[in-house]
Design an enzyme around this catalytic site. Structure first.
Site, PDB file in Angstrom:
ATOM      1  N   ARG A 117       0.878  -1.187   0.000  1.00 52.92           N
ATOM      2  CA  ARG A 117       0.000   0.000   0.000  1.00 52.92           C
ATOM      3  C   ARG A 117       0.905   1.224   0.000  1.00 52.92           C
ATOM      4  NH1 ARG A 117      -5.485   1.705   3.091  1.00 52.92           N
ATOM      5  NH2 ARG A 117      -6.209   0.201   1.552  1.00 52.92           N
TER       6      ARG A 117
ATOM      7  N   HIS B  72      -6.904   0.762  -6.984  1.00 46.41           N
ATOM      8  CA  HIS B  72      -7.209  -0.073  -5.813  1.00 46.41           C
ATOM      9  C   HIS B  72      -7.891  -1.342  -6.358  1.00 46.41           C
ATOM     10  CE1 HIS B  72      -7.726  -1.136  -1.773  1.00 46.41           C
ATOM     11  NE2 HIS B  72      -8.588  -0.239  -1.350  1.00 46.41           N
TER      12      HIS B  72
ATOM     13  N   GLN C 262     -10.105  -3.730  -4.194  1.00 50.95           N
ATOM     14  CA  GLN C 262     -11.387  -3.104  -3.851  1.00 50.95           C
ATOM     15  C   GLN C 262     -12.392  -3.274  -4.981  1.00 50.95           C
ATOM     16  OE1 GLN C 262     -12.212  -1.196  -0.876  1.00 50.95           O
ATOM     17  NE2 GLN C 262     -14.197  -1.643  -1.783  1.00 50.95           N
TER      18      GLN C 262
ATOM     19  N   ASP D 203     -16.988   7.639  -2.630  1.00 55.89           N
ATOM     20  CA  ASP D 203     -15.756   7.487  -1.833  1.00 55.89           C
ATOM     21  C   ASP D 203     -15.470   8.853  -1.222  1.00 55.89           C
ATOM     22  OD1 ASP D 203     -13.306   6.665  -0.798  1.00 55.89           O
ATOM     23  OD2 ASP D 203     -12.259   6.644  -2.729  1.00 55.89           O
TER      24      ASP D 203
ATOM     25  N   CYS E 175     -16.465   2.331  -0.574  1.00 57.02           N
ATOM     26  CA  CYS E 175     -15.335   1.435  -0.264  1.00 57.02           C
ATOM     27  C   CYS E 175     -14.950   1.517   1.208  1.00 57.02           C
ATOM     28  CB  CYS E 175     -14.149   1.770  -1.155  1.00 57.02           C
ATOM     29  SG  CYS E 175     -13.625   3.488  -1.010  1.00 57.02           S
TER      30      CYS E 175
ATOM     31  N   ARG F  15     -14.183  -8.206   0.542  1.00 54.12           N
ATOM     32  CA  ARG F  15     -12.748  -7.976   0.330  1.00 54.12           C
ATOM     33  C   ARG F  15     -11.977  -9.232   0.726  1.00 54.12           C
ATOM     34  NH1 ARG F  15     -10.474  -2.887   0.570  1.00 54.12           N
ATOM     35  NH2 ARG F  15      -8.571  -4.033   0.110  1.00 54.12           N
TER      36      ARG F  15
HETATM   37  N1  NVA Z   1      -9.711   6.991  -2.236  1.00 50.95           N
HETATM   38  C1  NVA Z   1      -9.454   6.536  -0.893  1.00 50.95           C
HETATM   39  C2  NVA Z   1      -9.749   5.078  -0.766  1.00 50.95           C
HETATM   40  C3  NVA Z   1      -9.563   4.497   0.600  1.00 50.95           C
HETATM   41  C4  NVA Z   1      -9.831   3.037   0.642  1.00 50.95           C
HETATM   42  C5  NVA Z   1      -8.010   6.820  -0.529  1.00 50.95           C
HETATM   43  O1  NVA Z   1      -7.125   6.587  -1.353  1.00 50.95           O
HETATM   44  O2  NVA Z   1      -7.774   7.293   0.592  1.00 50.95           O
HETATM   45  N1   CP Z   2     -11.458   0.205   1.550  1.00 52.47           N
HETATM   46  C1   CP Z   2     -10.240   0.109   2.058  1.00 52.47           C
HETATM   47  O1   CP Z   2      -9.242  -0.191   1.380  1.00 52.47           O
HETATM   48  O2   CP Z   2     -10.193   0.332   3.409  1.00 52.47           O
HETATM   49  P1   CP Z   2      -8.879   0.543   4.266  1.00 52.47           P
HETATM   50  O3   CP Z   2      -8.230   1.815   3.796  1.00 52.47           O
HETATM   51  O4   CP Z   2      -9.350   0.627   5.688  1.00 52.47           O
HETATM   52  O5   CP Z   2      -7.958  -0.616   4.053  1.00 52.47           O
END
Ligand code: NVA
Ligand code: CP
Length: 305
Positions: A101, A128, A131, A223, A263, A291
């Site tokens: 990540r 992602h 997701q 989101d 998400c 997930r």
């Molecule tokens: N668009 C959000 C998704 C979190 C799962 C982010 O990147 O923070």
């Molecule tokens: N949706 C998602 O990826 O959640 P987190 O950021 O909590 O892992």
């Protein structure tokens, strides 16, 4: 040769369907797969916070008989303490897979190139994939046939939006994206999705009108307005995005009984109201659960491959 999961762009429709088929089996019969990845270990290298991605990968791996290790920037500050290449080469000597990540999508590509083991993108600023796969799997579970189903994504044209554009068009669903001016997904993403849509028969619409975006949609998705790393922009974005909130009034323009997705994490009262998030049509926690099932399928496919 090893396989990675960096973007849904890299997956064929057959591969997506095969992940879904295995996900269904895994969801139905957890015990049958309790030794599937016995003796295997994955490492989670996370440069951003996480609830769902971390917990679902760690528990998923445990349920498959394997182990997982979580490494925060305090242990591996990639590119700072050590180069990505050296991290990838070292870690590959210990583990069977890496979930990354990170911020820049290029980090995922560099990690995948240097690692001798499969690399899974657990969220980058660009995409992602886990997701979006879990999301489409969830919609399929609820609606069965996705032909002529329209998913309306409302809000920021971000990483989740990009992956949904790739996944929806590959699977043959229609997708409409409604964002404020200046926040639409990148041209290269839309262009790629349009190319796929031509092959699969999906319809794509990109608009700056939230009403037009949700109109007649069977699934409405949102989101956060400011993603991780953009926190300092939130006060500005709250003004720009205000008409893009998923509330009862906007939802009234969607198809009757439209499913609501997010998400998560959600900023209740910003991109979605409590009323909508807690309504009977909200499937946000089914998404979160899926997930884990979908990622278990991905882990089996990549690590046993
Ligand atoms: N668009 C959000 C998704 C979190 C799962 C982010 O990147 O923070
Ligand atoms: N949706 C998602 O990826 O959640 P987190 O950021 O909590 O892992």
């Amino acid at each position: 040769m090893k396989n990675d999961l960096i973007s849904i762009r890299d997956l064929t429709l057959d591969q997506i369907n095969s992940i879904f088929k295995l996900s269904t089996l895994l969801k139905k019969n957890k015990n049958k797969f309790s030794k599937a990845l016995f003796g295997k270990t994955i490492v989670l290298i996370f440069q951003k916070p996480s609830n769902r991605t971390r917990v679902s990968f760690e528990v998923g791996m445990y349920q498959l008989g394997g182990n997982s290790l979580y490494l925060s920037p305090a242990e591996i500050n990639i590119g700072v303490r050590e180069s990505i290449k050296d991290v990838a080469k070292t870690i590959s000597r210990y583990v069977d897979g890496i979930v990354l990540r990170t911020f820049e999508h290029k980090n995922c590509l560099d990690m995948a190139q240097a690692a001798a083991v499969p690399v899974i993108n657990g969220l980058s600023d660009f995409s992602h994939p886990c997701q979006a796969l879990a999301d489409i799997f969830t919609i399929k579970e609820k609606l069965k046939n996705l032909k002529n189903v329209t998913l309306a994504y409302i809000g920021d044209g971000n990483n989740v939006c990009n992956s949904l554009l790739f996944a929806a068009t590959k699977i043959g669903m229609n997708i409409t994206v409604g964002t404020p001016k200046g926040y639409s997904p990148e041209d290269q993403v839309v262009k790629y999705a349009q190319e796929i849509a031509q092959l699969t028969g999906s319809k794509i619409k990109i608009t700056e009108d939230p009403l037009e975006a949700v109109k007649g949609a069977q699934v409405v998705y949102t989101d956060v307005w400011a993603s991780m790393g953009q926190e300092e922009e939130i006060s500005k974005r709250k003004i720009i995005f205000k008409d893009f909130q998923i509330n009862a009034k906007l939802l009234a323009n969607a198809a009757s009984g439209a499913l609501v997705m997010h998400c998560l994490p959600a900023h209740r009262g910003e991109e979605i109201t409590d009323e909508v998030m807690d309504s009977k049509n909200s499937i946000v926690f089914d998404q979160a659960e899926n997930r884990m099932h979908v990622q278990k399928a991905i882990l089996i496919k990549l690590l046993k491959g």
